[in-house]
Motif scaffolding. Structure first.
Motif, PDB file in Angstrom:
ATOM      1  N   PRO A  56       0.876  -1.320  -0.084  1.00  0.00           N
ATOM      2  CA  PRO A  56       0.068   0.037   0.076  1.00  0.00           C
ATOM      3  C   PRO A  56       0.815   1.239  -0.035  1.00  0.00           C
ATOM      4  CG  PRO A  56      -0.972  -1.455   1.603  1.00  0.00           C
ATOM      5  CD  PRO A  56       0.349  -2.127   1.254  1.00  0.00           C
ATOM      6  N   ASP A  57       2.111   1.078   0.507  1.00  0.00           N
ATOM      7  CA  ASP A  57       2.830   2.470   0.548  1.00  0.00           C
ATOM      8  C   ASP A  57       3.436   2.604  -0.869  1.00  0.00           C
ATOM      9  OD1 ASP A  57       4.850   0.665   0.157  1.00  0.00           O
ATOM     10  OD2 ASP A  57       5.958   0.869   2.013  1.00  0.00           O
ATOM     11  N   VAL A  67      -3.596  -1.602  -5.063  1.00  0.00           N
ATOM     12  CA  VAL A  67      -2.853  -1.506  -3.852  1.00  0.00           C
ATOM     13  C   VAL A  67      -1.593  -0.672  -4.194  1.00  0.00           C
ATOM     14  CG1 VAL A  67      -1.573  -2.908  -1.990  1.00  0.00           C
ATOM     15  CG2 VAL A  67      -3.702  -3.763  -2.694  1.00  0.00           C
ATOM     16  N   GLY A  68      -1.547   0.346  -3.469  1.00  0.00           N
ATOM     17  CA  GLY A  68      -0.316   1.037  -3.795  1.00  0.00           C
ATOM     18  C   GLY A  68      -0.832   2.424  -4.599  1.00  0.00           C
ATOM     19  N   ARG A  77      -2.859   4.897  -4.245  1.00  0.00           N
ATOM     20  CA  ARG A  77      -2.846   6.253  -3.430  1.00  0.00           C
ATOM     21  C   ARG A  77      -1.454   6.755  -3.185  1.00  0.00           C
ATOM     22  NH1 ARG A  77      -2.282  10.149  -1.762  1.00  0.00           N
ATOM     23  NH2 ARG A  77      -3.569  11.683  -0.412  1.00  0.00           N
ATOM     24  N   SER A  78      -0.374   6.026  -2.920  1.00  0.00           N
ATOM     25  CA  SER A  78       0.742   6.498  -2.538  1.00  0.00           C
ATOM     26  C   SER A  78       1.607   7.218  -3.601  1.00  0.00           C
ATOM     27  CB  SER A  78       1.429   5.263  -2.066  1.00  0.00           C
ATOM     28  OG  SER A  78       0.952   4.858  -0.725  1.00  0.00           O
ATOM     29  N   ALA A 122       0.439   9.437  -5.294  1.00  0.00           N
ATOM     30  CA  ALA A 122       0.200  10.661  -5.338  1.00  0.00           C
ATOM     31  C   ALA A 122       0.598  11.525  -4.081  1.00  0.00           C
ATOM     32  CB  ALA A 122      -1.481  10.784  -5.368  1.00  0.00           C
ATOM     33  N   ARG A 123       1.585  10.749  -3.488  1.00  0.00           N
ATOM     34  CA  ARG A 123       2.192  11.432  -2.126  1.00  0.00           C
ATOM     35  C   ARG A 123       3.216  12.093  -2.691  1.00  0.00           C
ATOM     36  NH1 ARG A 123       4.638   7.640   1.318  1.00  0.00           N
ATOM     37  NH2 ARG A 123       4.825   9.353   2.783  1.00  0.00           N
ATOM     38  N   ALA A 124       3.536  13.324  -1.978  1.00  0.00           N
ATOM     39  CA  ALA A 124       4.604  14.196  -2.302  1.00  0.00           C
ATOM     40  C   ALA A 124       6.008  13.315  -2.261  1.00  0.00           C
ATOM     41  CB  ALA A 124       4.693  15.300  -1.595  1.00  0.00           C
TER      42      ALA A 124
END
Lengths: 92, 958
Positions: free
Chosen positions: B667-668, B848-849, B851-852, B854-856
């Motif tokens: 997920p990360d 799975v993964g 959304r991460s 889109a993390r800065a």
């Protein structure tokens, strides 16, 4: 070594199990709707209580099923085990 | 000196043994310590730091001093001489504090047993025997474990007698009997009960959660060279007990005074045991230094056995009346209100200085010198609470008893007898019987009306309350030893408190007191008391240090049991293994698998063999055993949906008959595994994983299915071992395949890249996949494991195909920039970092993964990205793991590192060395020069694309 009552197999040695961390941390319905902080909380933040803690276990060397347990982190006493999807039982 | 008679030794049999090069004799029933004392050997060790002579202090496992090396017949370091049973041909030597590990392999066998019982009793002294007797014969399963060769505990070392409170049909009408006889009769009775198991020479070393108790049984150690080879030397017992009774007894403790480590200074109760149990007088003329009554019994037993008691030095104003009378009867002088200020002698005790204890004086002064070769000391008795504490039990300092006693425990355990602070024999017998009965009822969950009535003592070791006395005041504490095994003195403890330490845990670590092989059994509470004295605190408020397993030293061999050598870990081999062995392959361990590494021909080293294998794959035809790749069968109406959620790319759009490469992330967003997905039918996929991750990927699928998506109708099954897989690689592979499969249309148009066909290959039913991990035209041929060797042999029989191993596979894939998960990634690498943004679906709403990404953090420009490296010297092979820095000169540390080399090889195709590396912002550094510090030299390298060979992909169709 804990004696863990698998809800499917009965009491078995801890060595047969894998630990799965805090229970009831559901995968978000729509991750894209979450802020970075909310997503980070899902990814990285878990409770670490001294006392009763609902957590996930997998009977990995047995029936290979996941289940939840309420364990006292200070005494290692397991107060309840229950199946995935069931609500945490009240253990006073 | 051996007494003329008495003792539980077999005087009719003589055993010869050697200590420090000299030959001695002893008898069955002796320990090495008792035999050495019988032969007049006083010094048996040298201290670790100060090199001081050390003798025998105790008669049991609490020994803080007499640690020896066993040389023959079986080399073993650092055993207390008090726990080594004497056997014919024993060779031992004294130790300067530290032992030596054996240099030859241990030929003995070790095994383990799992046991369950209703009641486990630890310790077979009076309380333990009574407890076991109370629980036994009721149908309950009882285990009684005792660390000595013979049950009986303290009864073996005293002359105490007992009488049955009620007529006992087993023990007969005898009214009064020696305690040791009762112990033997009770043990015989227990041995005869089918539900009872008496474990002798078995030390319980650890007490864990849910009454899980680990013990080590020494089965043949005491037999020396006569040990039968077919019996395990030691056996680990893993016991799950419903209830546990800890009847572990008590350890006598010393008193801190000058020279208290000199050979000849001995715990009083232990000297008594030597006289009574072993028929040995540890000295001829003894002084006794005590703060309680129990040492009087030792003095009287030694006097009655023929030793001269020069004086009893008693801290207290007066002993108990029985003690005073006993001393008078025997004409022994008692110096009340006195202390021993020093033990003196050259290498061993020759005299004792005693003086009056004056509370107002800073130091006690030795006023009288008493000639003596033995000094018996008793500072009091410490219940053996180790296991109770390990079980999670709480302890409390009892002011009246002057020691630590157990209080309560959440586990199903209780202490009984001396382990609980009960110090009379009658009390121990009664307490043990009650504890055994309680344990029985609790384990059975029912009341049991029939009750065992224990015997009572007719003679008692006097036990008028003692005084808790720890330290003889002096002006110099440099020879007041607290822990002789660690050479820790009162001066060291005072240095610690003087440095500001207050916690006994900190002082233990600062001084190392209590950290030796004996774990401070005789010195732990004494250390606490000295700290309390220094701080003006009470012993109770400081408490004891934590008790941890193991209670006694345990050999690694015992813990390993059968799990060593070839049985240490399962070895997995493929269906083709015997061919690889027969054809000279060298093997590489990949997880539990043995994989062929390379196949050297005569005269070839690894480098030459790998260059040859690589050239064959790029220019001709080569084959590799790829059977170890993980294979998971994914079947069910929702199989495509599951794979869409777990892979970063779309799998539901895959046509039946086609194959797609896929990456799984956590997920990360970090890469977890990669492999191919084969669509066998609308609802049926075969997923391959990396060799080392096969089990983890299956677990991963199960976890998501069971815990998050239980409504998905999918079943996942490992089929890794059901298939043998051969990779057929190289521009000539089509021709070889066509020859083996005449009915298969093999042209690029008929059998395109990333599709699969069912076909008969060499007469065997097979599934052929056109996939490539080398960039060359290649096929992976799958047959059932049973057919694997036939397939491989048929391929080799063409005479056209070179076998290659994992090293060549690594070189070929690295030339193409294909990462190995776990080698080129480390759990901090995204697919984008690997230059594989194309494998991350933009269309799927979620996986799975996703959304991460889109993390800065995953968009940082300075993320470490996979690049190729070309050393400027084309012959220089970078070591994997080497760091990369920007400048031609190293700045002052800390040196900022830009990344590190993850893979590095010699390439036949490139004609030079190359490497893959994770480099900060690497995708923007093409052409830049970086440096790798290697062996003190900065090696210049040029950053390139991670795809170094055939970047256009022109070779995959052959």
């Amino acid at each position: 070594m804990l004696l863990i009552p698998c809800p499917w197999c009965g009491p078995r040695e801890e060595a047969e199990f894998h630990y799965g961390g805090q229970a009831h941390v559901a995968y978000p319905d729509d991750p894209s709707a979450l802020s970075d902080e909310e997503w980070a909380r899902y990814l990285f933040f878990r409770d670490n209580p001294k006392g009763r803690f609902a957590e996930r276990w997998s009977h990995s060397a047995g029936c290979r099923r996941w289940f939840n347990a309420v364990r006292d982190t200070a005494t290692n006493e397991i107060h309840a085990v229950y199946r995935v999807g069931e609500a945490r039982p009240v253990t006073s | 000196m051996r007494r003329e008679n008495g003792g539980r030794i077999d005087r009719g049999t003589t055993l010869r043994f050697t200590f420090d090069g000299s030959e001695y004799t002893g008898h069955p029933g002796d320990t090495l310590a008792s035999a050495l004392l019988a032969n007049g050997v006083r010094q048996v060790a040298t201290s670790v730091k100060l090199g001081r002579p050390r003798g025998i202090v105790s008669a049991g496992g609490e020994e803080p001093s007499a640690v020896v090396q066993i040389e023959a017949p079986f080399p073993e370091p650092m055993l207390p001489a008090t726990t080594v049973e004497l056997y014919e041909g024993l060779v031992a030597s004294s130790l300067p504090g530290q032992g030596r590990l054996a240099t030859e392999p241990d030929p003995a066998r070790y095994d383990a047993v799992h046991a369950h019982c209703d009641v486990l009793v630890v310790g077979a002294g009076p309380a333990g025997l009574a407890a076991a007797r109370a629980a036994a014969g009721t149908g309950a399963r009882v285990i009684l474990a005792d660390e000595r060769s013979e049950p009986g505990g303290s009864l073996l070392g005293t002359h105490e007698t007992i009488t049955e409170s009620e007529p006992d049909d087993v023990l007969g009408p005898q009214e009064v009997m020696p305690g040791a006889e009762w112990a033997a009769a009770t043990t015989a009775l227990l041995d005869g009960l089918p539900e009872v198991r008496v474990l002798r020479r078995t030390t319980v070393i650890g007490y864990y959660d849910d009454n899980y108790v680990v013990a080590v049984e020494r089965r043949t150690n005491h037999l020396g060279a006569a040990a039968p080879a077919d019996v395990a030397r030691e056996r680990v017992w893993r016991i799950r007990a419903k209830r546990v009774v800890l009847a572990t007894g008590a350890h006598e403790r010393s008193i801190a005074f000058a020279g208290n480590d000199l050979p000849g200074v001995m715990l009083a109760g232990s000297a008594r045991a030597y006289a009574n149990r072993y028929g040995v007088l540890p000295g001829e003329r003894a002084v006794v230094f005590t703060a309680n009554d129990s040492a009087y019994a030792a003095a009287f037993d030694l006097a009655d056995a023929g030793a001269e008691i020069a004086a009893i030095v008693d801290v207290r104003p007066a002993p108990g009346a029985a003690c005073a009378a006993g001393a008078r009867e025997r004409g022994i002088e008692v110096l009340t209100g006195h202390v021993v200020t020093a033990a003196q002698g050259d290498g061993q005790l020759s005299s004792v200085l005693a003086g009056r204890l004056r509370p107002e004086a800073e130091a006690a002064v030795g006023e009288r010198e008493l000639a003596a070769d033995l000094l018996l000391v008793s500072g009091g008795w410490n219940p053996v609470v180790h296991l109770f504490s390990q079980a999670g039990g709480t302890l409390r300092y009892d002011e009246a008893l002057g020691t630590i006693v157990p209080v309560a425990c959440r586990q199903a355990v209780e202490a009984a007898g001396a382990a609980k602070g009960v110090f009379t024999l009658t009390g121990c017998l009664a307490d043990g019987a009650e504890a055994g009965h309680r344990a029985l009822e609790a384990a059975l969950g029912t009341a049991v009306s029939e009750r065992y009535t224990p015997p009572r003592a007719t003679t008692e070791t006097p036990t008028a309350p003692g005084t808790a006395f720890w330290l003889v005041p002096a002006t110099d504490y440099g020879a007041h030893f607290v822990d002789p095994q660690r050479d820790v003195t009162v001066a060291d403890v005072l240095r610690a408190t003087g440095a500001g330490l207050r916690s006994v845990e900190h002082i233990k670590r600062y001084t190392t007191a209590g950290t030796a092989h004996d774990q401070g059994k005789t010195s732990g509470l004494l250390t606490t008391a000295i700290v309390a004295h220094a701080l003006g605190a009470s012993v109770g408020e400081l408490g004891s240090t934590t008790f941890r397993a193991p209670y006694a030293p345990v050999s690694f061999a015992a813990l390993a049991g059968r799990d060593r050598g070839s049985l240490h870990d399962p070895v997995r081999v493929t269906a083709l293994h015997e061919w690889h062995v027969a054809n000279g392959a060298l093997f590489e361990n990949v997880g539990q698998w043995k994989r062929p590494w390379y196949y050297p021909r005569e005269g070839e080293d690894m480098e030459a063999a790998v260059l040859r294998e690589c050239a064959a794959a790029r220019q001709g035809v080569a084959a590799m055993d790829a059977s170890t790749l993980g294979k998971i069968d994914v079947i069910g109406p929702d199989a495509a949906e599951l794979l869409d959620r777990l892979y970063t790319n779309l799998m539901s759009s895959l046509a039946v008959g086609a194959i797609r490469y896929g990456v799984m992330c956590r997920p990360d967003g970090m890469v977890f595994d990669d492999g191919t997905v084969i669509r066998l039918a609308e609802d049926h996929f075969l997923v391959t994983t990396t060799t080392g991750n096969a089990a983890a990927v299956l677990d991963w699928m199960e976890e998501w299915l069971q815990t998050e998506w239980p409504t998905l109708r999918v079943h996942c099954t490992s089929v890794t071992e059901q298939w043998a897989t051969v990779a057929l690689v190289g521009p000539g592979s089509r021709e070889v395949l066509a020859g083996l499969a005449p009915d298969l249309a093999v042209s690029a148009a008929d059998f395109p890249f990333m599709t699969w066909r069912e076909a008969e290959i060499a007469g065997l039913p097979a599934r052929v996949c056109r996939i490539s991990f080398s960039g060359e035209l290649a096929y992976e041929i799958n047959v059932t494991s049973w057919d694997g060797l036939r397939l491989w042999t048929a391929i080799m029989d063409t005479g056209l195909v070179t076998p290659y191993g994992t090293e060549t596979m690594h070189v070929l894939r690295a030339e193409k920039g294909y990462p190995i998960v776990g080698q080129d990634t480390d759990g901090t690498v995204t697919p984008q970092d690997l230059g594989m943004a194309w494998v991350v679906s933009k269309k799927k709403p979620d996986f799975v993964g996703k959304r991460s990404f889109a993390r800065a953090d995953t968009a940082r420009a300075d993320r470490k990205q996979l690049v190729g490296l070309l050393p400027e010297d084309p012959g220089f092979l970078l070591p994997e793991g080497a760091h990369l820095v920007a400048g031609a000169e190293l700045p002052e540390p800390p040196v900022p590192t830009l990344g590190h080399v993850t893979s590095s090889y010699r390439s036949a195709a490139l004609g030079r060395t190359f490497a893959l590396a994770l480099v900060s912002g690497g995708q923007g550094r093409a052409g830049a020069r970086l440096y790798a510090p290697v062996g003190g030299v900065l090696v210049p390298v040029t950053v390139t694309s991670h795809v170094l060979y055939d970047p256009e992909g022109a070779r995959r169709d052959g």
